[in-house]
Structures are given as C-alpha cells and as structure tokens.
Design a protein around this motif. Structure first.
Motif, PDB file in Angstrom:
ATOM      1  N   CYS A  44      41.759  50.220  46.335  1.00 39.19           N
ATOM      2  CA  CYS A  44      42.220  49.014  47.044  1.00 39.19           C
ATOM      3  C   CYS A  44      42.664  47.882  46.133  1.00 39.19           C
ATOM      4  CB  CYS A  44      41.131  48.508  47.981  1.00 39.19           C
ATOM      5  SG  CYS A  44      39.764  47.653  47.157  1.00 39.19           S
ATOM      6  N   GLY A  45      42.180  47.829  44.915  1.00 38.39           N
ATOM      7  CA  GLY A  45      42.602  46.786  43.976  1.00 38.39           C
ATOM      8  C   GLY A  45      41.872  45.462  44.092  1.00 38.39           C
ATOM      9  N   VAL A  94      50.447  32.195  50.424  1.00 32.25           N
ATOM     10  CA  VAL A  94      50.334  33.658  50.375  1.00 32.25           C
ATOM     11  C   VAL A  94      49.050  34.181  51.030  1.00 32.25           C
ATOM     12  CG1 VAL A  94      50.108  35.650  48.844  1.00 32.25           C
ATOM     13  CG2 VAL A  94      51.862  33.928  48.381  1.00 32.25           C
ATOM     14  N   PRO A  95      47.864  33.659  50.709  1.00 32.52           N
ATOM     15  CA  PRO A  95      46.650  34.281  51.248  1.00 32.52           C
ATOM     16  C   PRO A  95      46.507  34.086  52.753  1.00 32.52           C
ATOM     17  CG  PRO A  95      46.154  32.942  49.316  1.00 32.52           C
ATOM     18  CD  PRO A  95      47.543  32.597  49.744  1.00 32.52           C
ATOM     19  N   CYS A 100      41.510  39.912  49.345  1.00 37.45           N
ATOM     20  CA  CYS A 100      42.185  40.750  48.335  1.00 37.45           C
ATOM     21  C   CYS A 100      42.834  39.930  47.236  1.00 37.45           C
ATOM     22  CB  CYS A 100      43.273  41.592  49.004  1.00 37.45           C
ATOM     23  SG  CYS A 100      44.710  40.590  49.529  1.00 37.45           S
ATOM     24  N   GLN A 101      42.857  38.599  47.404  1.00 29.33           N
ATOM     25  CA  GLN A 101      43.801  37.808  46.619  1.00 29.33           C
ATOM     26  C   GLN A 101      43.457  37.650  45.149  1.00 29.33           C
ATOM     27  OE1 GLN A 101      46.846  36.678  47.593  1.00 29.33           O
ATOM     28  NE2 GLN A 101      46.602  37.767  49.539  1.00 29.33           N
ATOM     29  N   SER A 102      42.178  37.693  44.795  1.00 36.18           N
ATOM     30  CA  SER A 102      41.911  37.606  43.348  1.00 36.18           C
ATOM     31  C   SER A 102      42.488  38.830  42.648  1.00 36.18           C
ATOM     32  CB  SER A 102      40.424  37.432  43.050  1.00 36.18           C
ATOM     33  OG  SER A 102      39.686  38.547  43.484  1.00 36.18           O
ATOM     34  N   GLY A 103      42.362  39.988  43.295  1.00 34.93           N
ATOM     35  CA  GLY A 103      42.962  41.200  42.720  1.00 34.93           C
ATOM     36  C   GLY A 103      44.472  41.129  42.696  1.00 34.93           C
ATOM     37  N   GLN A 104      45.057  40.579  43.763  1.00 35.82           N
ATOM     38  CA  GLN A 104      46.526  40.450  43.806  1.00 35.82           C
ATOM     39  C   GLN A 104      47.006  39.553  42.664  1.00 35.82           C
ATOM     40  OE1 GLN A 104      48.194  42.223  45.963  1.00 35.82           O
ATOM     41  NE2 GLN A 104      46.918  42.497  47.774  1.00 35.82           N
ATOM     42  N   ASN A 130      47.260  47.428  45.022  1.00 41.36           N
ATOM     43  CA  ASN A 130      46.533  46.294  45.597  1.00 41.36           C
ATOM     44  C   ASN A 130      46.816  46.227  47.097  1.00 41.36           C
ATOM     45  OD1 ASN A 130      47.029  45.384  42.579  1.00 41.36           O
ATOM     46  ND2 ASN A 130      45.300  44.211  43.347  1.00 41.36           N
ATOM     47  N   LEU A 131      45.839  46.639  47.880  1.00 41.04           N
ATOM     48  CA  LEU A 131      46.022  46.642  49.325  1.00 41.04           C
ATOM     49  C   LEU A 131      45.648  45.287  49.926  1.00 41.04           C
ATOM     50  CD1 LEU A 131      44.586  50.153  50.230  1.00 41.04           C
ATOM     51  CD2 LEU A 131      46.871  49.514  49.420  1.00 41.04           C
TER      52      LEU A 131
END
Ligand code: FES
Ligand code: FES
Length: 156
Positions: A44-45, A94-95, A100-104, A130-131
């Motif tokens: 998932c990332g 964006v968020p 997921c956003q720290s990974g994105q 990154n899902l």
C-alpha cells in the motif's frame, strides 16, 4: 541485539530482534508515528520512508538491513523538493482523510529528486505503489506537476 540506526540526521541505538520491521522501530521505539501502517505486506505504500535516498516500504525492511543506512521519515523530510511538494499539496488540497499522505509525499519527493520534470507516465509509475482509498490520485498527479514547475521556475 543492539542496532545503530541513523534516522533524520540522528543516531539511535535500538535493542530489538533484527527481523523486526523498520516500521515498528520507527513508530514504537522512536515514536515517529507520521509513518503509517496500512497493510504490512509492501502493498500500500503508507509506510514509505527514504533509505539512502530511495523510497522503501518500511513494513518490509528488517531492522538489521536498515542499520547503518541513512533513513529519512516524513517528520524531517526537507529541501527544495519537499518544500515544493508541501506547497503544492496545500494549494491543491490533495489530502482527503490523510492516512496515506505521508507515504505519498515521501514517494513524490523521491521522484522529484531523481526526475525534476516527470511526465504523467513517470508519475504514475513512481507512485504506483502508493494506494489511496480516498482516490486522490488526480490531485496527487497535479500536485507533482505543480511542484516540478515551481522547482523549475526557482532554478531558472
Ligand atoms: S504498510 Fe507497508 S506497504 Fe502497506
Ligand atoms: S487521502 Fe485517504 S487514503 Fe489517501
């Protein structure tokens, strides 16, 4: 066993099993909880951090393999690319839920450091691990283009 980790510019001594996932060491031992647990299977990332500058899934990196490397997490990511991504993320909103956003962001920063002018295809490839359950993908792609443009403008 005691391992020495270099995280966000600081050395840490960690007493744990060498097969412990780096993600748990970051979150539980070092209290760096900005890196998230999503799947635990490199699918998932959400747990993306930088290891010697490369984006990696920290749920699937063993503590023993991370020892001695330069580890960077969302708490300390910096520099022109990180600033540009942050500004673009805010400007674009964006968020959504944010999980997921720290990974994105970690993947986006790594992409721009290696490729300052990515195409849509480059972005889709680099971000494919990154899902986002909120499906913010169009804004992520637009945000990376915005960040690349801002970086290009600042260099010229
Ligand atoms: S938690 Fe590591 S990839 Fe999903
Ligand atoms: S913003 Fe909710 S999972 Fe990506």
């Amino acid at each position: 066993m005691i391992y020495t980790l270099h995280v966000n510019g600081e050395w840490h001594r960690v007493d744990d099993d060498g097969q412990t996932p780096l993600l748990w060491v970051l979150r539980d031992a070092l209290r760096l909880t900005g890196t998230k647990y999503g799947c635990g299977k490199a699918q998932c990332g959400a747990c993306t951090v930088h290891l010697d500058g490369r984006p990696v899934r920290s749920c699937s990196v063993a503590l023993a393999d991370a020892a001695g490397a330069q580890i960077g997490t969302i708490e300390a990511v910096g520099g022109a690319e990180a600033d540009a991504v942050t500004e673009a993320w805010v400007a674009r909103g964006v968020p959504q839920c944010g999980f997921c956003q720290s990974g994105q962001v970690m993947s986006a920063v790594a992409l721009l450091r290696s490729n300052p002018a990515p195409t849509d295809q480059d972005i889709d490839l680099a971000m494919s691990g990154n899902l986002c359950r909120c499906a913010t993908y169009p804004r992520i792609r637009a945000g990376i283009h915005d960040a690349a443009a801002a970086l290009g403008a600042s260099r010229s």
